[in-house]
Design an enzyme around this catalytic site. Structure first.
Site, PDB file in Angstrom:
ATOM      1  N   ASP A 165       0.835  -1.192   0.000  1.00 22.73           N
ATOM      2  CA  ASP A 165       0.000   0.000   0.000  1.00 22.73           C
ATOM      3  C   ASP A 165       0.878   1.252   0.000  1.00 22.73           C
ATOM      4  O   ASP A 165       1.666   1.463   0.921  1.00 22.73           O
ATOM      5  CB  ASP A 165      -0.921  -0.015   1.222  1.00 22.73           C
ATOM      6  CG  ASP A 165      -2.116   0.914   1.045  1.00 22.73           C
ATOM      7  OD1 ASP A 165      -2.389   1.315  -0.097  1.00 22.73           O
ATOM      8  OD2 ASP A 165      -2.768   1.238   2.057  1.00 22.73           O
ATOM      9  N   HIS A 215      -4.277  13.814   1.214  1.00 22.21           N
ATOM     10  CA  HIS A 215      -4.521  12.977   2.398  1.00 22.21           C
ATOM     11  C   HIS A 215      -3.341  13.080   3.365  1.00 22.21           C
ATOM     12  O   HIS A 215      -3.521  13.308   4.567  1.00 22.21           O
ATOM     13  CB  HIS A 215      -4.735  11.524   1.963  1.00 22.21           C
ATOM     14  CG  HIS A 215      -4.783  10.529   3.092  1.00 22.21           C
ATOM     15  ND1 HIS A 215      -5.899  10.375   3.892  1.00 22.21           N
ATOM     16  CD2 HIS A 215      -3.865   9.645   3.553  1.00 22.21           C
ATOM     17  CE1 HIS A 215      -5.666   9.429   4.794  1.00 22.21           C
ATOM     18  NE2 HIS A 215      -4.442   8.973   4.611  1.00 22.21           N
ATOM     19  N   GLU A 252     -10.952   3.994   3.346  1.00 23.85           N
ATOM     20  CA  GLU A 252     -10.005   4.820   2.595  1.00 23.85           C
ATOM     21  C   GLU A 252     -10.240   4.597   1.107  1.00 23.85           C
ATOM     22  O   GLU A 252     -10.240   3.457   0.641  1.00 23.85           O
ATOM     23  CB  GLU A 252      -8.548   4.498   2.960  1.00 23.85           C
ATOM     24  CG  GLU A 252      -8.154   5.024   4.331  1.00 23.85           C
ATOM     25  CD  GLU A 252      -6.664   4.982   4.637  1.00 23.85           C
ATOM     26  OE1 GLU A 252      -6.225   5.701   5.550  1.00 23.85           O
ATOM     27  OE2 GLU A 252      -5.926   4.228   3.973  1.00 23.85           O
ATOM     28  N   GLU A 305      -9.153   4.320  -2.415  1.00 22.81           N
ATOM     29  CA  GLU A 305      -7.895   4.079  -3.112  1.00 22.81           C
ATOM     30  C   GLU A 305      -8.131   3.436  -4.476  1.00 22.81           C
ATOM     31  O   GLU A 305      -9.181   2.852  -4.731  1.00 22.81           O
ATOM     32  CB  GLU A 305      -6.979   3.139  -2.299  1.00 22.81           C
ATOM     33  CG  GLU A 305      -6.630   3.666  -0.915  1.00 22.81           C
ATOM     34  CD  GLU A 305      -5.396   3.032  -0.306  1.00 22.81           C
ATOM     35  OE1 GLU A 305      -4.612   2.404  -1.048  1.00 22.81           O
ATOM     36  OE2 GLU A 305      -5.225   3.167   0.917  1.00 22.81           O
ATOM     37  N   GLN A 346      -4.702   1.981  15.088  1.00 21.08           N
ATOM     38  CA  GLN A 346      -3.549   2.495  14.336  1.00 21.08           C
ATOM     39  C   GLN A 346      -2.695   3.468  15.149  1.00 21.08           C
ATOM     40  O   GLN A 346      -1.471   3.366  15.179  1.00 21.08           O
ATOM     41  CB  GLN A 346      -4.052   3.178  13.054  1.00 21.08           C
ATOM     42  CG  GLN A 346      -2.955   3.569  12.067  1.00 21.08           C
ATOM     43  CD  GLN A 346      -3.522   4.141  10.755  1.00 21.08           C
ATOM     44  OE1 GLN A 346      -4.745   4.140  10.545  1.00 21.08           O
ATOM     45  NE2 GLN A 346      -2.644   4.608   9.891  1.00 21.08           N
ATOM     46  N   LYS A 349      -5.123  -2.401   9.853  1.00 22.07           N
ATOM     47  CA  LYS A 349      -5.410  -2.528   8.426  1.00 22.07           C
ATOM     48  C   LYS A 349      -5.721  -3.973   8.015  1.00 22.07           C
ATOM     49  O   LYS A 349      -6.470  -4.193   7.060  1.00 22.07           O
ATOM     50  CB  LYS A 349      -4.185  -2.081   7.610  1.00 22.07           C
ATOM     51  CG  LYS A 349      -3.724  -0.651   7.861  1.00 22.07           C
ATOM     52  CD  LYS A 349      -4.587   0.349   7.123  1.00 22.07           C
ATOM     53  CE  LYS A 349      -3.965   1.735   7.139  1.00 22.07           C
ATOM     54  NZ  LYS A 349      -4.714   2.672   6.290  1.00 22.07           N
ATOM     55  N   THR A 403      -4.682   6.870   0.014  1.00 20.36           N
ATOM     56  CA  THR A 403      -5.984   7.538  -0.007  1.00 20.36           C
ATOM     57  C   THR A 403      -5.979   8.720  -0.965  1.00 20.36           C
ATOM     58  O   THR A 403      -5.135   9.609  -0.863  1.00 20.36           O
ATOM     59  CB  THR A 403      -6.349   8.001   1.411  1.00 20.36           C
ATOM     60  OG1 THR A 403      -6.210   6.882   2.276  1.00 20.36           O
ATOM     61  CG2 THR A 403      -7.775   8.526   1.464  1.00 20.36           C
TER      62      THR A 403
END
Lengths: 434, 434
Positions: free
Chosen positions: B136, B143, B207, B209, B248, B261, B367
């Site tokens: 990722d 963002h 998010e 993406e 997180q 995640k 994001t």
């Protein structure tokens, strides 16, 4: 049936397995994936015994065992360790008992099994299973403290360290088995100049780790409670988590290490099962003043025997040492007992959010440095952040690895009343950047 | 042969493909993996066309094409998209031309292909390929800036951001396809109390993406130069990188996000190929004052057409809205053109250290928030870190997601002189913690 498989008096009709220096006596029986050297035949699953491998495909074909035994051997005969991993600890114990009996002095299948042996000197090995996901933990508290001091002298451990088994997702595709060369990575680094630059890493390092392989997985959304965590573990390997420190320090904020790690990780080819490690289990204790684990990371079994006593070593042989015919030089020693979290805690934490673990997934333990100065599990620690050269035989020194350097990680379990077992070789040699 | 596959005047004999609202006109032809709903048959590879799927196994069996065509179709007929991905862009273009001709009005194989159509209303879909590794990235600069401001008001972007395509390794096993529920994770969080606690996340977020799938891989130790990067890309999907903000913020230092995640990531099931995206390629430009990419991240092609114009949207439907029969509410809009790094740069950076990419590997873009307030690609941004509730129809509000909330990500490409194409559905509904 009493489990005699750990009995230290057991001897094998494979003579080399009775040598006290072997890593693979009849009490070990680790799994690996092999083929005849320089052949292009399919990989097979085997069990290491002394200086031989027992070819489980041949065993499946030749041995007059019952249907239950043949069912255990089926996935292994097809070269698929993952499917056997998914069968769980009961199946594993049954096969272990069967192989232990068959390889014992006086076995009634000796003649048949002799035909299934291949000398280890004539084989090549690959990663033992398909590793779907690889997660690297940070459970070496002495490493975390020493490295933390380089960045934050007054506050080396972050506030979460003693509560959370810190980890990051690693790269699966670049995991290789002992013996593969590891190419020095190119990468972006930032020195004193205004602009970063791109080129070969100048601070290439190793990390001394233990790897744990998952057996039975879990369904997405269904955590694994601590009480069941041990039953999901298959076994352990040694792991060298090669690291490019200069790439790491520039890239790692805010999302953690990435290209500084993903250029290669080396594991030992033989998986030592949780059953073989039984005699070396030790209580898991928190030092006075440290918080007790939260309930989801705690169980009576984990307190009684969550830790594992594995003596760990790192050895280095430079190009010059190799040319002089000199043996690898011992750089450091540690013990896996010092890990701040047990492998069961790593597994329960990993699945606590519902993340689905799968057979063959690999966890790294994080760098296993010992508590004493000189017990650093990486050159970053031994050279005090690259400032104090490490002395080697013949007047050489190292702050980080040079091309041609070979690094070995060794692991061995010893306990009174038990036959010592080992992990075999975990070695890699640094080759130049492209 | 001229490539007519993008010609906006092309019409298909599949009537629904000519509807201007469809995501899947004949100019798109995305790949997916499907089977008849509620069957337990093997997954097949198909191409979406209007409201139908062209079953490529049936095409392989029925269509009187030559040996070259049959070779292209072979891995697809076996349900293995990864092997087709490994065949590269030339193979992909050949198959695209063939399918485009066959599905056109006036095609001489219409009768045969009609027998290979399955209505999309009668199928279920799964992830389109085996995703070995998932990475990722963090290429949404708006963002990164907005989120950075929540932590560091005076210095939101870290010094490496404009030089390094920042990324972290993600979890492959928990990637699911649109429609799967996503269970609210349990996890360790730290509030104002002295001790952390363990329980259901209270700050669950989505998010927005874009995901890129790798086609041809590279050998470990051999970087992919920028000039060759495009040829290693297969296509794009939409990606919802569900995130538990409270887990997180407590776990992420120093190694990055992990359990916040890995409980689930949702992708859209249809892979829109790089060929279908041709008409929507745009120049890649750096804002004045921003540094130019280092040479290993730069190429003339990338400057001319590295960016891709994809209009992105996030929609939310709460349990109450669903019960009232109300349509999903538009939360935000963005465009993939705003990504700070192109997918080719992500790929070249990823392989720059020698890391081996494999067919089917997935990259998340990070994001994709727009530059304006209100264009945040996550609730964390829209609710200013959970402080300002987002207003929804019917008097409801959200700072983070509640159980029963469904989130859609939509993507659509429009350009003058081109037929618009879309990505289909990327939806997930939050279910309660175990």
């Amino acid at each position: 049936m009493t489990d005699r498989t750990h009995d230290p008096s057991l001897r094998s009709w494979v003579e080399s397995a009775n040598d006290e220096r072997t890593d693979f006596p009849i009490q070990n029986l680790p799994f690996g994936r092999f083929r005849r050297a320089r052949s292009s035949r399919a990989w097979r699953i085997g069990v290491a015994i002394g200086d031989q491998v027992l070819d489980l495909r041949a065993v499946h074909e030749l041995c007059p065992w019952d249907d239950a035994a043949q069912r255990l051997l089926q996935p292994l005969a097809e070269g698929d360790l993952n499917r056997f991993m998914a069968m769980g600890p009961v199946a594993r114990r049954e096969l272990r008992a069967l192989l232990s009996e068959g390889l014992r002095e006086g076995s009634n299948v000796q003649r048949l099994l002799e035909a299934c042996l291949v000398p280890q000197s004539g084989i090549e090995l690959t990663v033992p299973c398909r590793i779907g996901d690889y997660t690297d933990f940070y459970a070496g508290i002495h490493h975390a403290t020493t490295v933390g001091k380089l960045f934050r002298p007054d506050n080396p451990l972050l506030p979460n360290y003693k509560w959370v088994p810190i980890a990051y997702h690693g790269r699966s595709s670049s995991i290789v088995v002992s013996g593969h060369r590891v190419r020095r990575p190119l990468g972006q680094t930032k020195g004193e100049a205004e602009m970063p630059q791109f080129g070969p890493s100048k601070r290439l390092d190793y990390e001394l780790e233990v790897g744990a392989l998952v057996g039975v997985g879990n369904t997405l959304g269904e955590p694994i409670p601590m009480a069941e965590a041990e039953a999901h573990l298959f076994g352990l390997v040694l792991l060298n988590d090669w690291s490019a420190r200069d790439i790491q320090s520039w890239e790692y904020q805010p999302l953690g290490p990435f290209l500084s790690k993903s250029f290669g990780s080396t594991i030992s080819p033989w998986v030592v099962t949780m059953e073989a490690l039984e005699p070396f289990r030790r209580p898991f204790l928190r030092a006075e003043g440290d918080p007790q684990p939260l309930p989801y990371l705690d169980s009576p079994t984990n307190r009684e025997r969550g830790s594992i006593d594995i003596r760990l070593e790192v050895l280095l042989q430079t190009q010059a040492m190799r040319e002089r015919g000199e043996a690898p030089h011992l750089l450091t020693q540690g013990n896996f007992r010092d890990a701040y979290w047990t492998v069961a805690q790593m597994l329960a934490h990993h699945a606590s959010n519902g993340c689905n673990l799968q057979p063959g997934d690999l966890f790294g333990s994080g760098t296993q440095s010992g508590p004493e100065p000189g017990q650093g599990g990486s050159l970053l620690e031994l050279s005090h952040g690259g400032k104090v050269p490490v002395q080697l035989p013949g007047g050489e020194t190292r702050v980080f690895l040079l091309d041609g350097d070979s690094v070995w990680i060794r692991g061995r379990c010893e306990a009174s009343g038990a036959r010592a077992i080992g992990f075999g070789e975990c070695m890699g040699t640094v080759s130049p950047s492209p």
